[in-house]
Scaffold this active site. Structure first.
Site, PDB file in Angstrom:
ATOM      1  N   VAL A  56      -5.421   0.252   2.848  1.00  0.00           N
ATOM      2  CA  VAL A  56      -5.572  -1.204   2.765  1.00  0.00           C
ATOM      3  C   VAL A  56      -6.755  -1.550   1.857  1.00  0.00           C
ATOM      4  CG1 VAL A  56      -6.226  -3.256   4.110  1.00  0.00           C
ATOM      5  CG2 VAL A  56      -4.446  -1.713   4.955  1.00  0.00           C
TER       6      VAL A  56
ATOM      7  N   GLU B 285       0.837  -1.208   0.000  1.00  0.00           N
ATOM      8  CA  GLU B 285       0.000   0.000   0.000  1.00  0.00           C
ATOM      9  C   GLU B 285       0.872   1.260   0.000  1.00  0.00           C
ATOM     10  OE1 GLU B 285      -1.322   1.993   3.354  1.00  0.00           O
ATOM     11  OE2 GLU B 285      -1.096   0.305   4.729  1.00  0.00           O
TER      12      GLU B 285
ATOM     13  N   LYS C  23      -3.668  -1.491  15.543  1.00  0.00           N
ATOM     14  CA  LYS C  23      -3.099  -0.594  16.543  1.00  0.00           C
ATOM     15  C   LYS C  23      -4.021  -0.435  17.730  1.00  0.00           C
ATOM     16  CE  LYS C  23      -2.811   2.285  13.329  1.00  0.00           C
ATOM     17  NZ  LYS C  23      -2.799   1.396  12.192  1.00  0.00           N
TER      18      LYS C  23
ATOM     19  N   ASP D 155     -11.566  -0.613   5.667  1.00  0.00           N
ATOM     20  CA  ASP D 155     -10.682  -1.785   5.501  1.00  0.00           C
ATOM     21  C   ASP D 155     -11.402  -3.065   5.907  1.00  0.00           C
ATOM     22  OD1 ASP D 155      -8.686   0.019   4.845  1.00  0.00           O
ATOM     23  OD2 ASP D 155      -7.482  -0.338   6.651  1.00  0.00           O
TER      24      ASP D 155
HETATM   25  N1  PSU Z   1      -1.735   1.896  10.022  1.00  0.00           N
HETATM   26  C1  PSU Z   1      -0.483   2.403  10.027  1.00  0.00           C
HETATM   27  N2  PSU Z   1      -0.127   3.278   9.103  1.00  0.00           N
HETATM   28  C2  PSU Z   1      -1.005   3.666   8.146  1.00  0.00           C
HETATM   29  C3  PSU Z   1      -2.336   3.127   8.138  1.00  0.00           C
HETATM   30  C4  PSU Z   1      -2.650   2.238   9.098  1.00  0.00           C
HETATM   31  O1  PSU Z   1       0.313   2.068  10.865  1.00  0.00           O
HETATM   32  O2  PSU Z   1      -0.619   4.483   7.322  1.00  0.00           O
HETATM   33  C5  PSU Z   1      -3.251   3.490   7.036  1.00  0.00           C
HETATM   34  C6  PSU Z   1      -3.549   2.250   6.175  1.00  0.00           C
HETATM   35  O3  PSU Z   1      -3.454   2.638   4.815  1.00  0.00           O
HETATM   36  C7  PSU Z   1      -4.978   1.912   6.523  1.00  0.00           C
HETATM   37  C8  PSU Z   1      -5.541   3.270   6.796  1.00  0.00           C
HETATM   38  O4  PSU Z   1      -5.650   1.239   5.500  1.00  0.00           O
HETATM   39  O5  PSU Z   1      -4.517   3.932   7.519  1.00  0.00           O
HETATM   40  C9  PSU Z   1      -6.824   3.241   7.582  1.00  0.00           C
HETATM   41  O6  PSU Z   1      -7.380   4.515   7.581  1.00  0.00           O
HETATM   42  P1  PSU Z   1      -8.891   4.715   8.050  1.00  0.00           P
HETATM   43  O7  PSU Z   1      -8.886   4.380   9.506  1.00  0.00           O
HETATM   44  O8  PSU Z   1      -9.193   6.165   7.772  1.00  0.00           O
HETATM   45  O9  PSU Z   1      -9.699   3.756   7.218  1.00  0.00           O
END
Ligand code: PSU
Ligand code: MN
Length: 309
Positions: free
Chosen positions: A113, A30, A166, A149
């Site tokens: 993702v 990604e 996380k 995701d």
């Molecule tokens: N976790 C990380 N670094 C990141 C992301 C997640 O440690 O850059 C990114 C990934 O691309 C994941 C996205 O798909 O954040 C999720 O964002 P959201 O919660 O807005 O869907």
């Protein structure tokens, strides 16, 4: 107005296309982690190091992003540098909801993702390595903040290798949503679902497998069943690079409280929390993040090699 063809919308780099044509192993990567997940210049160094890990393990790396209104599968160093250096705000953060917009409007964007899985599936790539997946945010019972995701993992047939979710998220609820979506969540050589910077989350992983060959075998059975949806491999961060969950808990609580006070919303939440936690840990969380993504790249390459046998 004629619809564009898929070939017009996706450009597959020659090395990646060659590997796919001969059934050689390929691993998708990604790009949101590059544009919105890590600071310059460590983001570029990491993107290159991750690709090198995959190549050293005998697979072809394919970092995915949208450039000039086309999905690019496999980026050269110039394209990676452009993504890594672009000022915040210039590169869109693309999930399933925004991918077509970026293509129609001729924009540049990095793929999360969810959007990377979509692109990998379209290109015919079965294995994808990331750092951590998005998930159910703390307080989702009132904010409804649940990453796209999770729904993507439920519908798109790709093997995603991550280091868990996380602890800025509600990991318990994240696992529940994954189960509802029918995602096989597999601990790699662990019984516990890992918490990204930490090896342990205190929560059991639904399934466990101990080799790349066993993961490949499961994948082939799912295909034989005609099963849609993804398999999520949860690969704990290497021991020497982890930050213990007890230590992270304080930093996470502070960052989440600050984000709420600052009314950070929507797509900005995950990048904001990641950047704040790098500050609060004096940069240590960034080193952990780099170690775990490299570790995930190695495992993803091993799975891709097994699938190609
Ligand atoms: N976790 C990380 N670094 C990141 C992301 C997640 O440690 O850059 C990114 C990934 O691309 C994941 C996205 O798909 O954040 C999720 O964002 P959201 O919660 O807005 O869907
Ligand atoms: Mn969100």
């Amino acid at each position: 107005m004629l619809a564009p063809t898929l070939a017009e919308l996706i450009e597959i780099a020659p090395a990646v296309a060659g590997a796919l044509a001969t059934g050689a192993p390929v691993v998708a990567l990604e790009s949101t982690i590059i544009s919105h997940g890590m600071p310059w210049p460590r983001n570029l160094e990491t993107a290159l190091a991750v690709e090198a890990e995959i190549a050293a393990a005998g697979a072809v790396p394919a970092t995915i992003a949208v450039i000039d209104g086309r999905i690019r599968v496999g980026l050269d160093e110039a394209a990676l540098t452009r993504l890594a250096r672009a000022p915040a705000g210039e590169t869109l953060k693309l999930s399933r909801a925004d991918l077509a917009h970026a293509l129609a409007a001729g924009r540049a964007g990095s793929t999360t993702v969810a959007a990377t899985m979509m692109a990998a599936r379209l290109a015919g790539i079965e294995v994808f390595a990331t750092g951590g997946i998005g998930g159910v945010h703390r307080g989702a019972e009132t904010s409804f903040d649940i990453s796209a995701d999770l729904a993507e993992l439920g519908r798109t047939a790709v093997i995603t290798v991550c280091a868990g979710a996380k602890a800025i998220l509600d990991i318990d609820k994240t696992l529940e949503v994954l189960e509802s979506a029918g995602v096989a969540v597999i601990g790699y050589r662990t019984d516990q679902f890992p918490a990204f910077w930490s090896r342990a989350s205190g929560l059991a992983c639904p399934l466990r497998l101990d080799s790349a060959a066993a993961i490949a075998a499961l994948w082939r059975v799912r295909q034989a069943l005609g099963q849609d949806g993804g398999v999520l491999i949860a690969n704990p961060v290497p021991e020497e690079a982890e930050i213990a969950a007890a230590e992270m808990a304080g930093h996470i609580a502070q960052a989440v409280a600050e984000a709420q006070a600052a009314q950070v919303r929507g797509k900005a939440v995950t990048p904001w929390l990641l950047a704040r936690i790098v500050e609060l840990t004096g940069g240590r969380s960034l080193e952990t993040n780099i170690a775990l993504i490299r570790n995930n790249a190695r495992l993803a390459a091993a799975i891709a090699v097994e699938l190609a046998r």
